[in-house]
Design a protein around this motif. Structure first.
Motif: not given
Length: 317
Positions: A55, A58-59, A160-161, A163-165, A167-168, A174
């Motif tokens: 993450t 990626r950021n 939040q990022s 969590i998205a990573t 999940t990906d 969720e």
């Protein structure tokens, strides 16, 4: 239900048994061995750390070197080189140790902890085993102009990022979050999907964030752990393996061909970890060496002499 995975034998007597669940995936991502509850979510604990580090990349977080990226994935022992890397990372982005929101602690490595106690060193967040991850999270917040206080909150843009990573990478649906030992949100993940995430890391393109994290861990197994730590010993014995322990009996890893594993020991006991991982690697077809043989069956001592063994239960894994 979970199954019996590891036993402790003393003087020919089965003294203890450790139950748990474990999965091995083939290079196609499908299970070749599934024992126990491999499709039910668990808290992955620190096996999350490589995904959290992905993450950060990626950021826009850019480490100076692989060691700095490795410390961002670490459950380190608080040894001098670990602390130096964390402080270097904080200094580079203009933070002091007070900015870390992980709990204060003493080093978890035996010698480092003894030295700290002998010198009357006070507990500090920088010694906490997750401090590298927290320092790298602060750096990522600075890069993106996000708040550098309250970054533990699940509503923070960084979390939040994360969590998205996750999940990906895992494909996990969720569910309600928990709170990890360092205070960060933790996402429940099944063992099957945890293993698949590690397979993705091991086989990604060399320049992809997933592969960069995997390669940093492979290159610096001592940075992510410490002296005589399980991940260090296992990766030293198994070139190409990327693996990461998590508290309370979790372990996951993958080989360069995409075969992967994940398990959870029900009682969380660390002594079950190495023999089970070695049995799994043997089942995965790893070329066996003397180093593997030595690790696979730790001694049970009586009066300082070997009187038994800790081993994966024959015929189960």
């Amino acid at each position: 239900m979970s199954v019996e995975l590891v036993e402790v034998v003393r003087s020919g007597f089965r003294e203890c048994v450790h139950r748990g669940s474990a999965v091995i995936l083939g290079s196609d991502g499908e299970p070749t061995l599934a024992l126990g509850e491999v499709h039910l979510p668990i808290f992955p604990r620190s096996t999350n750390k490589p995904m959290q580090a992905i993450t950060l990349l990626r950021n826009g977080f850019e480490p100076l070197d692989d060691a700095e990226l490795a410390i961002a994935t670490a459950s380190h022992y608080g040894e001098p080189d670990h602390v130096a890397l964390v402080r270097r990372l904080l200094d580079r982005f203009g933070f002091d140790e007070k900015a870390l929101e992980c709990p204060p602690d003493l080093p978890s490595g035996e010698r480092a902890r003894a030295a700290a106690l002998a010198e009357s060193v006070e507990p500090s967040p920088v010694f906490m085993n997750c401090s590298g991850k927290h320092a790298a999270m602060l750096a990522t917040c600075a890069v993106n102009g996000w708040p550098t206080t309250g970054y533990l909150d699940e509503a923070h843009p960084l979390q939040q990022s994360v969590i998205a990573t996750i999940t990906d990478l895992t494909g996990e649906l969720e569910s309600d979050l928990g709170i990890d030992g360092c205070g960060l949100p933790i996402i429940p993940v099944s063992l099957v999907n945890l293993a698949r995430a590690f397979a993705t890391m091991a086989t990604a393109d060399p320049e992809a964030p997933e592969r960069r994290v995997a390669d940093a861990i492979r290159a610096h197994p001592r940075v992510i752990s410490g002296t005589n730590a399980p991940d260090l010993l296992i990766m030293q014995a198994t070139p190409g393996l990327v693996c990461k322990i998590g508290a309370d009996g979790v372990h996951a890893g993958a080989l360069p061909d995409g075969t992967a594993f994940a398990y959870k020991i029900d009682d969380g006991h660390d002594r079950a970890r190495i023999p089970l991982t070695l049995a799994i690697l043997h089942r995965m077809g790893v070329e066996w060496t003397d180093a593997h043989t030595e690790l696979a069956a730790p001694a049970v001592l009586g009066g300082g002499a070997r009187v038994g063994v800790i081993r994966a239960i024959p015929g189960v894994v």
